[in-house]
Write a protein that holds these residues in place. Structure first.
Motif, short mmCIF file in Angstrom:
data_model
loop_
_atom_site.label_atom_id
_atom_site.label_comp_id
_atom_site.label_asym_id
_atom_site.label_seq_id
_atom_site.Cartn_x
_atom_site.Cartn_y
_atom_site.Cartn_z
N LEU A 95 0.77 -1.20 -0.05
CA LEU A 95 -0.13 -0.02 -0.08
C LEU A 95 0.83 1.34 -0.02
O LEU A 95 0.67 2.17 -0.72
N ASN A 96 1.91 1.35 0.85
CA ASN A 96 2.77 2.45 1.01
C ASN A 96 3.91 1.91 1.18
O ASN A 96 4.66 2.10 2.60
N PRO A 97 4.88 1.92 0.22
CA PRO A 97 6.30 1.15 0.28
C PRO A 97 7.16 2.15 1.06
O PRO A 97 8.36 1.69 1.55
N ASN A 98 6.86 3.76 1.20
CA ASN A 98 7.63 4.28 1.84
C ASN A 98 7.60 4.20 3.27
O ASN A 98 8.25 4.85 4.13
N PHE A 99 6.70 3.45 3.93
CA PHE A 99 6.21 3.47 5.15
C PHE A 99 7.39 2.68 5.93
O PHE A 99 7.47 1.46 5.57
N LYS A 100 7.99 3.16 6.84
CA LYS A 100 8.94 2.22 7.36
C LYS A 100 9.21 2.28 8.94
O LYS A 100 9.73 1.55 9.54
N ARG A 101 8.24 3.20 9.62
CA ARG A 101 8.29 3.41 11.14
C ARG A 101 7.21 2.50 11.84
O ARG A 101 6.06 3.06 12.07
N PHE A 102 7.57 1.22 11.82
CA PHE A 102 6.45 0.15 12.57
C PHE A 102 6.47 0.27 14.07
O PHE A 102 5.81 -0.18 14.65
N SER A 103 7.80 0.73 14.60
CA SER A 103 7.87 0.33 16.15
C SER A 103 7.50 1.88 16.97
O SER A 103 7.55 1.79 17.92
N GLU A 104 7.37 2.80 16.02
CA GLU A 104 6.92 3.96 16.76
C GLU A 104 5.22 4.26 17.11
O GLU A 104 4.60 3.92 16.14
N PRO A 105 5.01 5.17 18.37
CA PRO A 105 3.50 5.26 18.23
C PRO A 105 3.04 5.98 17.10
O PRO A 105 3.83 7.03 16.61
N VAL A 106 1.84 5.66 16.64
CA VAL A 106 1.37 6.36 15.42
C VAL A 106 1.38 7.79 15.45
O VAL A 106 1.16 8.81 14.37
N ARG A 107 1.25 8.45 16.88
CA ARG A 107 1.15 9.98 17.08
C ARG A 107 2.48 10.46 16.24
O ARG A 107 2.29 11.84 15.73
N SER A 108 3.51 9.99 16.24
CA SER A 108 4.49 10.44 15.59
C SER A 108 4.53 10.53 14.05
O SER A 108 5.43 10.79 13.58
N LEU A 109 3.46 9.89 13.42
CA LEU A 109 3.53 9.76 12.20
C LEU A 109 2.75 10.90 11.40
O LEU A 109 1.88 11.77 12.03
N SER A 110 2.95 11.22 9.96
CA SER A 110 2.35 12.25 9.49
C SER A 110 0.87 11.69 9.15
O SER A 110 0.48 10.62 9.17
N GLY A 111 -0.08 12.82 8.74
CA GLY A 111 -1.31 12.35 8.38
C GLY A 111 -1.49 11.47 7.25
O GLY A 111 -2.32 10.39 7.45
N GLY A 112 -0.71 11.42 6.24
CA GLY A 112 -0.76 10.49 5.07
C GLY A 112 -0.38 9.07 5.47
O GLY A 112 -1.06 8.00 5.33
N GLN A 113 0.82 8.98 6.39
CA GLN A 113 1.15 7.57 7.09
C GLN A 113 0.06 7.15 8.06
O GLN A 113 -0.25 5.75 8.00
N ARG A 114 -0.56 8.13 8.82
CA ARG A 114 -1.88 7.59 9.66
C ARG A 114 -2.88 6.94 8.88
O ARG A 114 -3.45 5.92 9.08
N GLN A 115 -3.09 7.60 7.89
CA GLN A 115 -4.24 7.27 6.84
C GLN A 115 -3.85 5.88 6.23
O GLN A 115 -4.71 4.90 6.11
N SER A 116 -2.60 5.68 5.81
CA SER A 116 -2.20 4.29 5.30
C SER A 116 -2.25 3.24 6.25
O SER A 116 -2.52 2.05 6.03
N VAL A 117 -2.00 3.39 7.76
CA VAL A 117 -2.37 2.49 8.60
C VAL A 117 -3.89 2.10 8.60
O VAL A 117 -4.18 0.81 8.80
#
Lengths: 421, 251
Positions: free
Chosen positions: B130-152
């Protein structure tokens, strides 16, 4: 230098907050040790410190769950009181009419009654919070008055004493497991630690997830095993005073051999704390229940939309807190060898302070079991250290209050720096 | 005519004295994107929350594959492979991506404990798609950008084989690039045969992505139209005036 230390810590994947707390704890210990001319860090004092902290530490683990779900429990001190009284009656008046004095049945039944009553009281309060939607602050503030009143009413204000001798072993210096068993436990604990590190590494590797370098695992394992060995050595260094030994031999009608010594080893109450810490950590991190507790704390709506029954979860969290208050009541009344109606007074505040000092955020969603236990030890060291130095009681309270506020302020700054919101 | 993947017939719900949704019927075919349009408070979000199990309807019926179903909770909705991506991004900020992805449906080990390693590995697999750029698997989702959160949130729906996907303002919090990414994803999921309800205020985006649009006003359905039969202006006037295109000339 600072940079390479940072890299070292990062490679080990250590929690910097935990390191900070351990640092604060050691600092307090060293300051008091100097101020008391070396008595604070004697095996005897450390042994007593662990005994004094046990009941607050047990409850602090449950308080983490309560606060993580954005609730509070002000009633636990009073719950300890009422459970202590009921257990006092059960073991000193009711059971001796059915079974023989000194029978192990007494301690087993008493403890089951105590924990069961705690789960019932906690579950009832949790039901009012989860299903009747009354704020936990109000329910447990009411509980604070109700259960303290109930403790008084149960025995019309009289103290139940002495308690069953087997029961007393669960809380005080009379219930220790000796040197050999302590070392045996330390070895089992060390092996379990090493096994745990190795198996989680193997599991991560098998799913293709990056693992720490081997040297980092070895360093981490060595620190953990070293800590277990160090604590065991300190506790085992506390020897039973010669007077006590002499009396014991006299009672048995024997002559005490010249130069005979014996050490206490781990108290049973401390082993209870360790067992609860391990179980609660597993519950928090490795069970669905624990996962849902944290999910609900992070975003209650999201938890509900994910199909989690947050109302029932609230009942379970408070029932667990009540059950832990039951265990704390066992340890606390056993340590004092009596059940008075003031047992556990102000414990709710100590427990909340321990959890908060240990990094549990009142906004919910964040908290660790080990942090809360360490927080309990920091609080108790402060109180008993000041007592040893001879700080007046009113000043003790002023300092403890100030330290609580300071600790939370430092934590807020830390979170802001690390972007943890 | 093929059976609709989903039908909501004569749905009503009221809060206090207000009829938030009043006798609304909509349907969804496999591989179809249906847009729900309307002002704030028109009842779009309430309608889809009934479908998602977050609200209980007062009356009306829901059919999945032509069979009547009873949806009383989010868990019921999931049982029928109805997945929702909320406007507010229903994620627990303090948990990591994998914990959020599997929230309420954790993978467990044979001892009944949650298997974080397995869940992280599965998350990595689905994210690679879905989002090959997504790498931050072990961080709380609050530290992710809007787009990264959306892809989760999207990964959660896709991983559990959603057949009916509800997207409530999926691009509201996103930048231009991320919005384009979500649009591509909607097209891909549509091609796989999913039925998608899309809620958005962006009429142009809706005209581009949807096959049909249903316009709501004051809790009632104004009309459902095929996008090729109407202009963007027609849709805007339906939203504002609450009238069908045909009625416009009479007015």
């Amino acid at each position: 230098m600072g940079d390479s230390l940072g890299k070292f810590i990062k490679t080990l994947q250590l929690d910097t907050r935990l390191l900070g707390m351990i640092g604060a704890f050691l600092l307090i210990a060293v300051i008091f040790n100097v101020a008391t001319g070396g008595t604070f860090l004697t095996p005897r004092n450390i042994f007593n410190l662990t005994l004094q902290t046990a009941s607050v530490a047990i409850m602090a683990t449950g308080m983490v769950f309560v606060i993580v779900t954005r609730n509070i429990d002000l009633s636990i001190g009073s719950i300890v009181g009422v459970i202590g009284m009921v257990m006092g009656l059960v073991q000193a008046f009711w059971l001796p009419e059915i079974v023989d004095f000194g029978s192990p049945v007494i301690v087993v039944v008493t403890v089951i009654c105590g924990i069961g009553l705690g789960i019932l009281i906690g579950g009832l309060q949790g039901w009012m919070i989860g299903y009747l939607m009354i704020p936990s602050f109000i329910v447990t503030l009411g509980g604070l008055l109700i259960w303290r009143g109930a403790a008084w009413w149960v025995t019309r204000g009289t103290t139940v004493s002495p308690l069953d001798p087997n029961f007393v072993m669960l809380g005080g210096a009379s219930g220790t497991i000796g040197v050999t068993a302590s070392w045996a436990l330390a070895i089992v604990g060390s092996l379990a630690t090493v096994w745990f590190l190795m198996s989680s590494r193997r599991q991560q590797a098998s799913h293709g997830i990056a693992v720490k370098p081997v040297w980092a695992e070895v360093v981490l394992g060595s620190i953990l095993v070293g800590s277990i060995a160090g604590i065991t050595a300190i506790i085992n260094a506390y020897e039973v005073p010669v007077r006590v030994l002499q009396r014991r031999f006299e009672r048995a009608g024997l002559e005490m051999p010249e130069g005979y010594t014996e050490a206490y080893g781990f108290p049973i109450s401390v082993l209870i704390v360790i067992a609860i810490a391990i179980v609660m950590t597993i519950v928090a991190r490795k069970t669905r229940f624990g996962r849902y507790v944290f999910a609900m704390g992070g975003n209650p709506d999201a938890a509900e939309l994910s199909g989690i029954n947050t109302r029932l979860l609230t009942v379970k969290v408070f029932a667990l807190m009540g059950g832990l208050a039951g265990i704390a009541a066992v340890v606390a009344s056993a340590r004092l060898a009596s059940a008075g109606n003031d047992l556990g007074t102000l414990d709710e505040l100590r427990v909340i302070a321990a959890a908060v000092i240990g990094g549990t955020a009142l906004a919910g969603g964040v908290g660790t079991i080990y942090g809360a236990i360490l927080g309990a030890f920091i609080m108790q060291s402060l109180v008993s250290g000041m007592g040893m130095v001879g700080v007046d009681a009113p000043f003790q309270n002023i300092i403890v209050g100030a330290v609580l506020i300071l600790a939370v302020w430092v934590d807020i700054i830390y979170r802001r720096r690390t972007g943890e919101a | 005519m093929t059976t609709p993947l989903l039908e909501m017939r004569n749905i009503s719900i009221h809060f206090g004295g207000i009829k938030a949704v009043d006798d609304v019927s909509i349907d969804l075919m496999p591989g179809e994107v249906v847009g729900l349009l309307g002002h704030n408070g028109a009842g779009k979000s309430t309608l889809i929350k009934i479908l998602a199990g977050a609200y209980k309807k007062d009356s009306g019926e829901i059919y999945v594959d032509g069979k009547k179903v009873d949806i009383r909770s989010p868990a019921d909705a999931r049982k029928y492979n109805i997945e929702t991506i909320y406007q507010t991004l229903a994620l627990s900020d303090n948990l990591d991506a994998a914990s959020n992805l599997f929230l309420g449906r954790e993978i467990t080990t044979k001892f009944g404990l949650v298997d974080d390693t397995k869940m992280e590995a599965e998350s990595r697999k689905i994210m690679a798609r879905l989002n090959p750029n997504f790498k931050r698997f072990s961080e709380p989702v609050r530290s992710l950008s809007g787009g990264q959160r959306q892809s989760v949130a999207i990964a959660r729906a896709v991983y559990f084989n959603a057949r009916i996907l509800i997207m409530d303002e999926p691009t509201a919090a996103l930048g231009v690039h991320e919005t384009a990414m979500v649009a591509d994803l909607i097209k891909e999921l549509k091609a796989q045969g999913l039925g998608i309800f899309l809620i958005s205020h962006d009429t142009r985006e809706m005209m581009e992505l949807c096959d049909r649009v249903s316009v709501m006003k004051n809790g009632q359905l104004v009309s459902t139209e095929r996008v090729e039969d109407v202009t963007e202006d027609d849709v805007l006037s339906m939203i504002i005036m609450g009238k069908k295109p045909g009625e416009k000339e009479d007015a």
